[in-house]
Write an enzyme that holds these catalytic residues in place. Structure first.
Site, PDB file in Angstrom:
ATOM      1  CG  HIS A  42     -26.416 -34.995  27.098  1.00 53.65           C
ATOM      2  ND1 HIS A  42     -24.976 -34.107  26.391  1.00 53.65           N
ATOM      3  CD2 HIS A  42     -25.145 -35.469  28.059  1.00 53.65           C
ATOM      4  CE1 HIS A  42     -24.355 -34.240  26.844  1.00 53.65           C
ATOM      5  NE2 HIS A  42     -23.993 -35.542  27.977  1.00 53.65           N
ATOM      6  CD  GLU A  43     -27.650 -37.796  30.556  1.00 52.92           C
ATOM      7  OE1 GLU A  43     -26.715 -38.730  30.601  1.00 52.92           O
ATOM      8  OE2 GLU A  43     -27.087 -36.870  31.245  1.00 52.92           O
ATOM      9  CG  HIS A  65     -23.603 -40.034  27.190  1.00 48.69           C
ATOM     10  ND1 HIS A  65     -23.268 -40.579  26.603  1.00 48.69           N
ATOM     11  CD2 HIS A  65     -24.461 -39.323  28.146  1.00 48.69           C
ATOM     12  CE1 HIS A  65     -22.397 -38.569  26.850  1.00 48.69           C
ATOM     13  NE2 HIS A  65     -23.825 -38.565  27.584  1.00 48.69           N
TER      14      HIS A  65
END
Length: 450
Positions: free
Chosen positions: A22-23, A26
């Site tokens: 997920h990170e 980003h």
């Protein structure tokens, strides 16, 4: 104690993988958009390990493994030298900011496709959806669904596994009825109309199939002991693995269900067991422990597990797929999980699904531990499911989540000016309170299941 550490380790492994994915979404898009990334952290709190790359980004593995974050250069948070202003997040166009924020959930969805594709290439062993029993007075009985029939279609959905059947039913919450196609042991097809009017998932931990009266086929348990729990009433009484229980208090026992009923009705009462052991009949005095069930009623507990008859070959199916088919199936299954997740959120809001079914970190940890113990395929399936749920959850329009930021940026895109700082700050506080409430409620549900 072993189960606790196994589940904890599996939870940390699963959450670590999914948070990193997920990170990284980003992080990757931020770098591509020309934003300076200051820190990439997996976990919160005190750093356990940290290092730097050539861009001077700090990478951290922290002590509390319950999430992560990507810290970017941002004038709203830090003092930014004029020569670096073009590298700050807030200086980028609203479309670039939307892309950066949306990249986290999108990375989770892409990871789910990858995990499922690998799972399909490795090979999926599944149980065919053969009905074992139909509960009296249930919706399934009213539809004339019978034992030993295999579900092959629900509505227009082809059904080949119990998971297919469960997901298909869950997607029909709120509908009046659905046509179910079954096949009997003689390969004759039967079409039944299942009444769904007023059907809700309003009981904690009751599966959709169980709630409509379908019990999946399982091989029968024998009366031979396969496992004895340490410190249990069975161990204290001298029961041994491979003992076959023949009678209790002189009453012959015909099946495992009969034995369970006798044990449950005899908490803290002495029972005389006759067991077959290596060709001989042994007599043992057994006193079942007393435990309260979910309704607070005292029941007897013996602490044994029976040997189970082997699965019939025609009930188990193993499917392997090539790389292209696996990717296509991964995309389809991920999309189905995404739509089902949003449907469930809607059903929670409307009351079609009880909030008692929400799970938190403890529930995820138990699921992770169970899936790891079942092997790679089960763990990949679990990772895909949780990855999709993580992505969907982060898209909710709560200001502290990615979805809340996206909501502000989309408003800015149409208004041609950002939402005021005061409004954003109020939204973040409200979102944080709602998130804390949801987390506490889910934890309460988890604890109530233990």
């Amino acid at each position: 104690m072993f189960d606790f550490f196994w589940n904890l380790g599996s939870f940390i492994l699963a959450l670590g993988i999914l948070v990193t994915v997920h990170e990284y979404g980003h992080f990757w898009v931020a770098r591509k958009a020309g934003v300076k990334v200051l820190r990439f952290s997996i976990g919160f709190g005190k750093p356990l390990i940290k290092w730097y790359d050539k861009h001077k980004t700090e990478y951290v593995i922290a002590a509390i493994p319950l999430g992560g974050y990507v810290k970017m250069l941002d004038e709203r948070v830090d003092e930014v030298p004029p020569e670096q202003r073009h590298l700050s997040f807030n200086a980028k166009s609203v479309k670039a900011r939307i892309a950066i924020v949306a990249a986290g959930p999108m990375a989770n969805f892409l990871f789910a496709i990858f995990a499922l594709a690998v799972m399909y290439m490795v090979g999926v062993q599944s149980l065919k959806p053969v009905v074992g029993e139909v509960t009296q007075g249930s919706r399934a009985e009213s539809a004339n669904i019978e034992a030993n029939q295999q579900i092959i279609k629900i509505g227009e959905d082809d059904i080949s596994t119990w998971q297919d059947a469960t997901f298909s039913l869950m997607s029909r919450l709120g509908e009046q009825s659905v046509v179910v196609t079954l096949r009997d042991q003689n390969y004759q097809k039967h079409v039944r109309t299942l009444n769904l009017d007023g059907w809700k998932l309003d009981q904690q931990d009751v599966p959709p199939l169980t709630s409509i009266g379908i019990v999946p086929f399982r091989p029968q348990a024998t009366l031979t002991v396969a496992q004895i729990n340490k410190g249990s009433a069975a161990e204290r009484a001298g029961l041994q693995v491979n003992d076959t229980i023949a009678a209790v208090n002189g009453e012959n026992i015909s099946d495992w269900t009969q034995l369970v009923s006798i044990i449950q009705q005899s908490p803290n009462k002495s029972l005389q067991f006759s067991v077959k052991r290596q060709g001989n009949i042994e007599s043992l005095t057994v006193t079942p422990d007393g435990r309260d069930n979910d309704a607070g009623v005292l029941q007897g507990f013996l602490g044994v597990a029976p040997k189970v008859e082997p699965w019939p070959e025609n009930c188990i199916e193993t499917r392997h797929y090539g790389p292209v088919d696996s990717i296509v199936l991964g995309i389809k299954e991920t999309w189905r999980l995404i739509t089902l997740s949003f449907d469930m959120i809607g059903n929670l809001i409307t009351g079609q699904v009880s909030v008692k079914n929400l799970s938190g970190p403890v529930g995820i940890a138990v699921g992770a531990g169970t899936s790891v113990s079942y092997g790679l395929v089960a763990f990949l399936s679990f990772l895909a499911l949780i990855s999709v749920n993580l992505g969907v959850f982060n898209l909710l329009p709560l200001p502290v989540l990615d979805g809340g930021h996206l909501m502000y940026y989309i408003i800015e895109l149409f208004r041609k000016k950002p939402v005021s700082e005061k409004t954003q700050e109020f939204g973040f506080k409200l979102g944080a309170l709602l998130l804390i409430f949801l987390t506490c409620f889910a934890l309460f549900n988890d604890v109530s299941r233990l």
